[in-house]
Design a protein around this motif. Sequence first.
Motif, short mmCIF file in Angstrom:
data_model
loop_
_atom_site.label_atom_id
_atom_site.label_comp_id
_atom_site.label_asym_id
_atom_site.label_seq_id
_atom_site.Cartn_x
_atom_site.Cartn_y
_atom_site.Cartn_z
N MET A 90 -13.42 19.17 -2.58
CA MET A 90 -14.69 18.61 -2.11
C MET A 90 -14.43 17.29 -1.38
O MET A 90 -13.59 16.49 -1.83
CB MET A 90 -15.66 18.39 -3.28
N LYS A 91 -15.14 17.05 -0.29
CA LYS A 91 -14.96 15.84 0.51
C LYS A 91 -15.47 14.61 -0.24
O LYS A 91 -16.53 14.62 -0.86
CB LYS A 91 -15.70 15.98 1.83
N ASP A 92 -14.68 13.52 -0.16
CA ASP A 92 -15.07 12.27 -0.82
C ASP A 92 -16.16 11.58 -0.02
O ASP A 92 -16.10 11.48 1.22
CB ASP A 92 -13.87 11.34 -0.93
N LEU A 93 -17.18 11.06 -0.74
CA LEU A 93 -18.21 10.25 -0.09
C LEU A 93 -17.66 8.84 0.15
O LEU A 93 -17.82 8.27 1.23
CB LEU A 93 -19.44 10.21 -0.99
N LEU A 94 -17.02 8.30 -0.86
CA LEU A 94 -16.41 6.97 -0.76
C LEU A 94 -14.96 7.05 -1.19
O LEU A 94 -14.64 7.72 -2.19
CB LEU A 94 -17.15 5.97 -1.66
N ARG A 95 -14.08 6.38 -0.45
CA ARG A 95 -12.67 6.35 -0.84
C ARG A 95 -12.09 4.96 -0.56
O ARG A 95 -12.21 4.45 0.55
CB ARG A 95 -11.87 7.40 -0.09
N LEU A 96 -11.50 4.38 -1.58
CA LEU A 96 -10.78 3.11 -1.43
C LEU A 96 -9.30 3.39 -1.56
O LEU A 96 -8.87 4.08 -2.50
CB LEU A 96 -11.21 2.11 -2.53
N GLU A 97 -8.50 2.86 -0.63
CA GLU A 97 -7.06 3.04 -0.65
C GLU A 97 -6.36 1.69 -0.64
O GLU A 97 -6.47 0.93 0.33
CB GLU A 97 -6.60 3.87 0.56
N ASN A 98 -5.71 1.39 -1.74
CA ASN A 98 -4.89 0.18 -1.87
C ASN A 98 -5.63 -1.08 -1.39
O ASN A 98 -5.10 -1.89 -0.63
CB ASN A 98 -3.58 0.35 -1.08
N VAL A 99 -6.88 -1.22 -1.84
CA VAL A 99 -7.68 -2.38 -1.43
C VAL A 99 -7.18 -3.63 -2.15
O VAL A 99 -7.16 -3.69 -3.38
CB VAL A 99 -9.18 -2.15 -1.72
N ARG A 100 -6.78 -4.60 -1.34
CA ARG A 100 -6.34 -5.89 -1.88
C ARG A 100 -7.17 -6.98 -1.22
O ARG A 100 -7.16 -7.12 0.00
CB ARG A 100 -4.85 -6.11 -1.61
N LEU A 101 -7.89 -7.71 -2.04
CA LEU A 101 -8.78 -8.77 -1.56
C LEU A 101 -8.38 -10.07 -2.25
O LEU A 101 -8.48 -10.18 -3.48
CB LEU A 101 -10.24 -8.42 -1.87
N TYR A 102 -7.91 -11.03 -1.48
CA TYR A 102 -7.45 -12.30 -2.04
C TYR A 102 -8.42 -13.41 -1.65
O TYR A 102 -9.02 -13.39 -0.58
CB TYR A 102 -6.06 -12.65 -1.52
N LEU A 103 -8.57 -14.39 -2.54
CA LEU A 103 -9.40 -15.55 -2.28
C LEU A 103 -8.50 -16.75 -2.01
O LEU A 103 -7.65 -17.11 -2.83
CB LEU A 103 -10.31 -15.84 -3.49
N ASP A 104 -8.69 -17.37 -0.84
CA ASP A 104 -7.87 -18.51 -0.42
C ASP A 104 -8.45 -19.80 -1.03
O ASP A 104 -9.51 -20.26 -0.62
CB ASP A 104 -7.86 -18.60 1.10
N THR A 105 -7.77 -20.36 -2.03
CA THR A 105 -8.24 -21.57 -2.71
C THR A 105 -7.23 -22.70 -2.52
O THR A 105 -6.14 -22.49 -2.00
CB THR A 105 -8.44 -21.31 -4.21
N ARG A 106 -7.61 -23.88 -2.95
CA ARG A 106 -6.72 -25.04 -2.84
C ARG A 106 -5.43 -24.86 -3.63
O ARG A 106 -4.39 -25.42 -3.29
CB ARG A 106 -7.44 -26.30 -3.34
N LYS A 107 -5.53 -24.07 -4.70
CA LYS A 107 -4.36 -23.85 -5.54
C LYS A 107 -3.57 -22.62 -5.13
O LYS A 107 -2.67 -22.19 -5.86
CB LYS A 107 -4.80 -23.73 -7.00
N GLY A 108 -3.95 -22.02 -3.99
CA GLY A 108 -3.25 -20.81 -3.54
C GLY A 108 -4.16 -19.61 -3.57
O GLY A 108 -5.38 -19.72 -3.80
#
Length: 589
Positions: free
Chosen positions: A1-19
């Motif tokens: 069955m076809k996927d409605l939503l698919r996430l592949e290797n999602v990497r979300l980083y937050l840029d802060t003062r400490k890195g």
Amino acid sequence: MKDLLRLENVRLYLDTRKGYVRAVDGVSLSIQENELYALVGESGCGKSMTANAIMRLLPENAVFVEGSEIYLDGVKLLEKSERQMREIRGSQIAMIFQEPMTALNPVMTIGAQLKEALSLKGDDLSKTDKALELLEAVKMQDPLARMKCYPHELSGGMKQRVVIAMALAGEPRLLIADEPTTALDVTVQAEILKLLKSLQRKYQLGILFITHDLAVVAQVADRIGVMYQGKIIEEAEVGAFFQNPQHAYSQSLLAACPDMNAQRILSAHEHSPKVLLDIRNLKVHFAISAGLLKRTCGYIYAVDGVSFKMVQGETLAVVGESGCGKSTLGKAISQLIPLTSGSVEFDGDQLKLLSKKEMNKIRRKLQVIFQDPYASMNPKMMIKEVLSEGLKAQGLVKDKSVLDVQLSRLLETVGMPADILNHYPHEFSGGQRQRIAIARALSVNPKLIICDEPTSALDVSVQAQILNLLQKLKKELGLAYLFITHDLSVVSYLADRVLVMYLGKIVEQGSVHDILQNAKHPYTQSLLSSAPVVGKVLEAGNVLGELPSPSAPPSGCAYHPRCPMAQKICQDTCPELLGGQWQVACHFS
């Protein structure tokens, strides 16, 4: 069955003062049409950030790492411009937020907000008709009248229904529900969960359901993904997961869930027969003022004739829906609000007769732990000042040179390190702040602590830690707790007796075993049937409609308009609370 939503290797980083902070660190998952996928984990694990990544509702310092892909019906969302995403949001993907009041505009009527959310073209009449259809779809009572209301005029459950209706307005294919039932009573929660499942089937929706409540997951989900530190560490069909979780973290989450069927076996020496608290016919009525002269035009009967006793070392749980008078009862006992009539006798003293100076001395023996620990602390004060404030007010600081030692021992009692004294409340997690709030209550060596929903906003693992701590302190220090909550699984773990309130009155009270295993009042039975339990079929209980207004309580038995057993006598005559150790206010109990 076809996927409605698919996430592949999602990497979300937050840029802060400490890195860089790895908020989402390599998440891959898929959701099909007519599937409810539950994403679970503790606060800070990345659940909500994953949902925000799908919607592209992100802070300015958020960065997608190369190789991240999000597909909706095969279309790459990360390649879309912000203008294109605005067209996708609502029409293809919609979101239900945790707190409905903040998701609604307080100065617009419900009807106006629904019309604004509608993506259909047409005149105002067609939009009005469609708005009514949406309210009917989410089973809103008297939808035409609700269209004219403002958000503050609706209950929590009604507001959540409006938010769901707004999410459905654009006829989306994917619905993201971010903790949609966390702040709701068990009866309302059951109704909302059942509503989401029916809407899923009706509209063939794919649903991403974000929560930390595994009992809820067991009732509504098809598949489950467990997140930890930005990663999905286990994924499985919901039945297989609850039968045999594979990852050690998943096992610990399940082990932390309180079990309503596992009541403690109490021994006679756990509490003293000496009466510590004696409440007699307690009433708290708030005047309703109107007009320029602020003339009284009615009353809110928040607590309306409550009587009970507590003995030393006992834990009494007070349960009921929002608006039943639980928190007002706690505030009245602690004299934080004035009594209309009745008496509160605590440790031999009639509190109503005491002067302010005399009452301040009593507060050494009577303390309160509030629901939101952060709101109960001064954000400008260090932990050292927060903890020592009560000690100084009660004259318990004899030698300032040993104050730090005294406070360090206090923190050690609640499992916190001594080196936090020079830190501020915002530097700690919710569970850590609640431990500090408990330490503050313990600082003056009380006999009774009133706990007002102290674990309702916490993750299951943190909740288990706090409950274990309260049990440990009770045994070591001989404390008594008046525990206010709507979570019946917590009651089963912590309480000796249960007091059930409805519209300002007690409708049933007895031992935790009697109430949870064989409740006699129809309202108590409904609360129990609505509570989510792993392995139990989802049901909305048998509570009909919304809680009546405490300013205009029904005649006779206040519960009769919502009770499936109600008869003529229930409308005419208010039942008395009868019985010995187990009391019930019902004509047919």
